[in-house]
Scaffold this active site. Structure first.
Site, short mmCIF file in Angstrom:
data_model
loop_
_atom_site.label_atom_id
_atom_site.label_comp_id
_atom_site.label_asym_id
_atom_site.label_seq_id
_atom_site.Cartn_x
_atom_site.Cartn_y
_atom_site.Cartn_z
N ASP A 546 39.63 45.15 73.03
CA ASP A 546 40.17 44.11 72.14
C ASP A 546 41.52 44.62 71.61
OD1 ASP A 546 40.20 41.87 70.49
OD2 ASP A 546 38.91 42.78 68.96
N GLU A 549 47.07 43.64 72.71
CA GLU A 549 48.36 42.94 72.96
C GLU A 549 49.54 43.90 72.94
OE1 GLU A 549 46.03 42.00 70.68
OE2 GLU A 549 45.16 40.54 72.04
N ASP A 623 40.40 34.34 68.67
CA ASP A 623 39.79 33.98 67.38
C ASP A 623 39.94 32.50 67.05
OD1 ASP A 623 39.29 36.62 67.37
OD2 ASP A 623 40.74 37.14 65.81
C1 NOJ Z 1 39.42 40.55 66.97
C2 NOJ Z 1 38.65 39.87 68.05
O1 NOJ Z 1 39.35 38.75 68.50
C3 NOJ Z 1 37.27 39.51 67.55
O2 NOJ Z 1 36.55 38.89 68.58
C4 NOJ Z 1 36.56 40.76 67.07
O3 NOJ Z 1 35.31 40.41 66.55
C5 NOJ Z 1 37.40 41.44 65.99
N1 NOJ Z 1 38.71 41.72 66.51
C6 NOJ Z 1 36.76 42.73 65.51
O4 NOJ Z 1 36.69 43.66 66.51
#
Ligand code: NOJ
Length: 969
Positions: A546, A549, A623
């Site tokens: 995660d 970017e 998100d």
């Molecule tokens: C951002 C991610 O997009 C999300 O899915 C994740 O739960 C959080 N980071 C925490 O790791």
């Protein structure tokens, strides 16, 4: 700093209603975007505008499918011309590659201070990451020069049917197919290569008190250009130093005769891209391509999101063409659509429609691929020949994934696992977000809450389930943490502009970032996944990368400073959009290598992506919010990803931020059952929402949706296999399946699953009890559940109260499925199949099934079954034919699958003439006496009350791994 971090966290915990606009640049706030748009405005405002670029005819050389030459750029205030080497390669596949470089930047470094340097060259390594094949030149491509025309023509492509016409001055290229121009480069004269120049320190006069500072300018060299962002640019309190000065590249690419363009993910926008310079319903900013952590993103917006694929395709009736702009720097794309008036006397009768696009990137070489189609499938296939196809994943990851931030203890995980079983809800994978770690130190376990990861893995493995753990590329800046110590001591991190390790903030607080461009860093990263190093992981542990970017909470636009430096002395500016893919790549390889001998197919989910990431696993749309708008936005985004070469995608089911109503959650599961990557996920601050908590009737309805996915897994896996060999999207939009049907070109709220003919239109409106499904052809379509017939081109209303999912079957297909509900996909491995034969209007049908062990790479040595099923109305025979290629592991696999049978054959749209039929005869391949046919009973159900006729053959006794014929005549 701490205050900043807490504020940031607070923002995440209490969702605000919209994206933080001030965090991200608009075009007007990005120096090179503004300059390129101004360049375009200037060009279109001057009727006599001529592009200052010309191809020097004396420089042209053509050899073995490759044309090289030099473009000369005229400068306003100088006799000197900038020399830009161009290479045009006509590839064997019919694709053309055009690269434009800059002679003066081709060698050397710039020393910043001490031993810190940046490369002076234009970045030329994007292809090393993105391209894996398809670059063989077409030696049959031929030059056909007409003397005196000031053009150079090259005939190329299948049977020389394509033509590239290079205009020398001003430089431009037209690409023709079937005597028509489909793509034009620099037709509007917007080619712009910001050339190398020395920084001129302007003399300033010290201001007297109360006066503004004045800059002295030499009027002879006075420039009309806006130089304010050439050498430095500030935004949101961050200043970007630009040691190489202005260096953007821009080009206009026009698609004459094309109304629709798709692609260039990732944006929360419609699949058919909108205009960006105003106009009806258009945006005012270009589509931006810059991998970014944009939480609570805005819908219907050209704002950038987490990943980038700079591939665009244009669609007209029966014609698809495309371009792939291979550049890893920040990029923007403007789109204008219009109808050209055929001639002055046409009295308002519109001429041809056309889409004009304008692309510009902050740095790097111009590297462009041109595809002439003519079908959508040609584009996905040829783009995949270059950048690779999606890897065939483990079969389990096509099942349902249960995630939340966070399952708080290993006991919690095991409890959720038991509850799924108790409620008879199938699932395959449970996920652990960042809280499983010891204080956000990746590759460790929280000793209090996750004391027994082994036990947890073992319990899940009992039902063939997997665990995904998250590992992000930011490494906690802490002494006595072996990962950070290694990173620092071995100098494997990204550097700042001063040349020391770059520090920033992310989940752990102060962090360092792995520089996965560095081969030594990648080797080290891979080694961290070894079972003996990442203690507590097992064969059934998969991965999630995660924040890659990369997300840097206190960085410019929540990412890394562009003047940071990577391995090879490239600036972050040059490689930004590739960074996430390099992390994903290293993790993928790490999983392959974590244990020698027994190699399993890896699964790694990534948030950031670039062209080529499809080879490495899955991505999701980040998100989103638990609201109806975000549910609606998901499908266009996923369809767009699929046609852009990255089909293994999903959206957080239920919505990440906020708490969905039960209706929304239920509809989201019904929609999610059609996402190639099907995962429920939720923010740490949301209420628990595992499907069994929803209560009656929601839990039951959600369970039905998940079970629908599981029974169709054979069809899904076959679609994934197809994607892995030719790049076909796993879910397909209307235009892809019906490229002649102009009415359906903008439809992005319904989908076909692979080549199965299954057409779904999930409900995405609150309170809706029906959906209008668009049918593009004159085949009969049958309701999947009760065989109601829908026929005739156009829109059909499908009644869908909460418990119903609008799902049709297009006549002409054979759909394989498995009807016995199990706890996980692994437990269905030896289950019998049902074949659903859906006859077309002529009474025929065809389909296929691909099966393998779903875990290893043995399929590459022939350990798989691939059958083609056909029903022919003339002969009345349904047959199963082998379409596999044998290998060293075929026999062993077929032996393992020897007993797996077809337990039911259902024929939808069965002819009337079968009314009195009660038996069918069956001939099996390899039967001892082939003249001896078995007879099995058939039940016929006549059409009634709007429902089609159907017939069923129970237990025909045929095997999935063998050939057979069932005779219905
Ligand atoms: C951002 C991610 O997009 C999300 O899915 C994740 O739960 C959080 N980071 C925490 O790791």
């Amino acid at each position: 700093m701490l205050l900043f971090y807490l504020t940031f966290l607070a923002c995440l915990v209490v969702p605000s209603v919209s994206v933080k606009h001030d965090t991200f640049k608009t075009c007007a706030q990005s120096g090179f975007c503004k300059r390129n748009r101004a360049f375009a405005d200037n060009a279109s405002s001057i009727s006599t505008w001529q592009s200052p670029y010309a191809l020097d005819p004396n420089s042209i050389a053509f050899n073995d499918g490759k044309l090289s030459g030099t473009i000369l750029k005229k400068l306003d205030n100088s006799k000197e011309k900038v020399r830009l080497p161009i290479i045009i390669t006509f590839l064997e596949s019919g694709t053309v590659r055009i690269t434009i470089d800059e002679e003066k930047r081709q060698k050397g470094d710039i020393v910043l201070r001490h031993d810190s340097k940046v490369r002076k060259e234009r970045y030329n390594e994007a292809a090393n990451w993105a391209i894996v094949g398809g670059l063989e030149p077409n030696k049959g491509a031929a030059l056909s020069n007409d003397a005196g025309t000031q053009t150079t023509k090259v005939l190329y492509g299948p049977a020389g049917a394509y033509e590239a016409v290079l205009r020398h001055s001003p430089f431009g290229i037209d690409f023709n197919r079937d005597g028509k121009t489909h793509i034009q480069l620099n037709e509007r004269g917007l080619l712009n290569v910001e050339h190398w120049r020395a920084k001129v320190e302007k003399e300033t006069i010290e201001p007297k008190e109360g006066e503004e500072q004045q800059v002295l300018q030499d009027t002879a060299t006075e420039s009309t250009e806006d130089e304010s962002t050439w050498w430095e640019e500030s935004f949101g309190g961050n200043t970007d130093s630009k040691p190489r000065g202005p260096e953007s590249i821009g080009l206009d690419i026009s698609f004459p005769g094309y109304d629709h363009v798709y692609g260039i993910p990732e944006h929360a926008s419609s699949m058919s891209l909108k205009q960006t310079r105003g106009g009806d319903g258009g945006y005012t900013d270009p589509y931006r391509l810059y991998n970014s952590d944009v939480f609570e993103y805005e819908l219907d917006s050209p704002m950038t999101l987490y990943g980038v694929i700079p591939l665009m395709q244009a669609q007209a009736k029966d014609s698809t063409v495309g371009v792939f702009w291979l550049n890893a720097a920040e990029t923007w794309v403007d789109i204008i659509k219009g109808k050209s008036v055929a001639n002055a006397l046409s009295l308002g009768v519109a001429g041809k429609s056309s889409t004009q696009t304008h692309w510009f990137s902050e740095s790097g070489q111009l590297d462009l691929f041109v595809f002439l189609g003519p079908t959508p499938k040609d584009i996905t296939k040829k783009y995949g020949e270059l950048t690779g196809y999606s890897q065939l994943p483990q079969a389990s990851v096509i099942g349902y994934h249960q995630c939340r931030w966070n399952y708080v203890t290993d006991q919690d995980v095991m409890d959720v696992d038991r509850k799924f079983d108790k409620h008879r809800i199938p699932y395959d994978v449970i996920w652990l977000d960042i809280e499983y770690t010891d204080g956000k130190k990746y590759f460790t376990w929280d000793p209090l809450n996750f004391p027994h990861p082994d036990k947890m893995h073992k319990q899940l493995d009992e039902h063939e389930r997997k665990v995904v753990v998250i590992i992000d590329p930011h490494i906690k800046n802490e002494n006595n943490y072996h990962v950070d110590e290694d990173l620092r001591n071995k100098d494997l991190g990204v550097h700042n502009k001063e040349g020391s390790i770059s520090e920033g903030w992310c989940w752990p607080g102060s962090s360092h970032w792995i520089d996965s461009f560095n081969p030594a860093a990648r080797a080290w990263w891979k080694s961290l996944y070894q079972f003996k190093k990442f203690i507590g992981t097992a064969k059934n542990t998969f991965l999630w990368n995660d924040m890659n970017e990369p997300s840097v909470f206190n960085g410019p636009e929540t990412t890394m400073p562009k003047d940071n430096i990577h391995y090879g002395n490239w600036e972050h500016r040059d490689v930004h959009n590739i960074y996430g893919m390099t992390v994903h790549n290293a993790t993928h390889e790490g999983l392959i290598e974590r244990k020698k001998g027994e190699i399993q197919r890896p699964f790694v989910l990534s948030r950031a992506f670039f062209a080529g990431s499809q080879r490495l696993g899955a991505v999701w749309t980040g998100d989103n919010l638990a609201d109806w708008g975000h549910l609606r936005a998901a499908l266009p985004m996923l369809l767009n990803q699929g046609i852009s070469g990255f089909p293994f995608v999903g959206s957080d089911v239920g919505g990440f931020f906020g708490n969905p109503t039960k209706e929304l959650l239920t509809r989201w599961y019904q929609s999610g059952t059609f996402y190639p990557f099907f995962r429920g996920h939720a923010h740490i601050d949301t209420r628990r929402r595992e499907p069994y908590l929803a209560g009656t009737p929601y839990t039951q309805i959600i369970t039905q949706a998940i079970r629908l996915r599981y029974s169709l897994l054979p069809a899904w896996y076959t679609a994934f296999h197809e994607a892995s060999i030719d790049g076909s999207p796993i879910i397909r939009p209307n235009f892809y399946v019906h490229p002649s049907d102009e009415k359906g070109f903008a439809i992005d709220d319904q989908l076909y699953i692979g080549s199965t003919g299954l057409l779904a239109k999930p409900i995405v409106q609150e309170g809706a009890e029906s959906a209008d499904i668009y049918i593009a052809d004159d085949e009969p379509y049958y309701d999947y559940f009760d065989y109601t017939v829908y026929s005739g081109k156009g829109s059909h209303t499908y009644k869908a109260p909460l418990e119903k999912i609008p799902l049709l079957m297009q006549g002409g297909h054979i759909i394989p499925r498995r009807d016995r509900p199990r706890r996980s996909s692994g437990l269905m491995r030896y289950d019998p199949y049902t074949l659903l034969i859906v006859l077309d209007k002529a009474g025929n049908a065809e389909g296929s099934l691909y099966v393998d062990d779903g875990e290893t790479f043995d399929y590459q040595q022939g350990a798989y079954i691939h059958r083609k099923f056909s029903f022919n109305q003339e002969t009345g025979i349904l047959s199963s034919e082998d379409i596999s290629t044998k290998g060293s592991k075929t026999a062993a696999y077929l032996k393992a699958m020897a007993k797996v049978r077809v337990e039911r054959v259902i024929i939808v749209g069965a002819p009337n003439s079968w009314k009195s039929k009660t038996q069918v005869s069956i001939a099996e391949e390899g039967a001892k006496d082939s003249s001896k046919k078995k007879s099995v009973s058939l039940q016929y159900h006549a059409a009634a009350g709007g429902k089609g006729s159907w017939a069923v053959v129970r237990d025909p006794g045929v095997l999935i791994a063998k050939g057979w014929k069932i005779d219905f005549s």
